[in-house]
Design an enzyme around this catalytic site. Sequence first.
Site, mmCIF file in Angstrom:
data_model
loop_
_atom_site.group_PDB
_atom_site.id
_atom_site.type_symbol
_atom_site.label_atom_id
_atom_site.label_comp_id
_atom_site.label_asym_id
_atom_site.label_seq_id
_atom_site.Cartn_x
_atom_site.Cartn_y
_atom_site.Cartn_z
ATOM 1 N N LYS A 100 26.897 45.331 61.584
ATOM 2 C CA LYS A 100 26.235 44.003 61.175
ATOM 3 C C LYS A 100 25.200 43.618 62.644
ATOM 4 C CE LYS A 100 26.905 39.118 60.916
ATOM 5 N NZ LYS A 100 28.273 38.162 60.925
ATOM 6 N N GLY A 161 29.841 28.703 62.047
ATOM 7 C CA GLY A 161 31.009 28.100 62.490
ATOM 8 C C GLY A 161 30.621 26.491 62.154
ATOM 9 N N THR A 210 35.101 31.655 60.907
ATOM 10 C CA THR A 210 35.790 30.393 61.067
ATOM 11 C C THR A 210 36.500 29.574 60.053
ATOM 12 O OG1 THR A 210 33.932 30.526 62.928
ATOM 13 C CG2 THR A 210 35.131 28.379 62.476
#
Length: 258
Positions: A100, A161, A210
């Site tokens: 990634k 997040g 998150t």
Amino acid sequence: MAADPFVLAGREYRSRLIVGTGKYRSFEETRRAVEASGAEIVTVAVRRVNITDPGKENLLDYLPPERYTILPNTAGCHTVEEAVRTCRLAREAGVGTLVKLEVIGDEKTLFPDVPATIEAAKILLREGFQVLPYVTDDPVACKRLEELGCPAVMPLAAPIGSGLGIRNPWNLRIIVEQSRVPVIVDAGVGTASHAAEALELGCDAVLMNTAIAGAQDPLTMAEAMRLAVEAGRKAFLAGRIPQKLYATASSPLTGLIR
């Protein structure tokens, strides 16, 4: 769901939920949350979580590569050079070539540097990596990365997040319609309804960290996300009714008792 596999880089998966491994209180909690999520792909920040030093507590002892696809990521990288070097480090550690790619362009929003992401992707693809790029929800950037040879594109839903959910469903719909590779929503998911929405829009999978690790009860949230992703995919395949401004009677209008 077995009849509707998620195909990524030539490999089939049952789960369309990809989870991160940061922010947990321990590797043991990470393991339990991943199990509850049903995820088969887990992403690991190579610069922040140990998967390369056998002399220290190693995440791979809790999430063995023979059971999970380990997806190293370049979180924390701000330049092409840093990102490429991090991917090479992961490959040398034996994790593999599926990565990634993140190249952060702004510290406050953690939005990706799109030109740098494209440049890093070019280098890594030439070196035999299978690159999954974290990118803005920009149809042009996503198409460019697909044309370079990325086996999937990963547009954000909202800042990393933030928990804001999908801020621009229209762009995501365009990206889905134009893409011939999987579209994986990455970043910004906050709760189960956000995950379901991503799949309902036709995205192939969703990645989050998150939203699960930061929940008051990560294990329960992991299970909620698993169910939401499954429900969203089923709703997409079922084909929702059109949205209309005015009401339509639920029962038939013919054969009324008069």
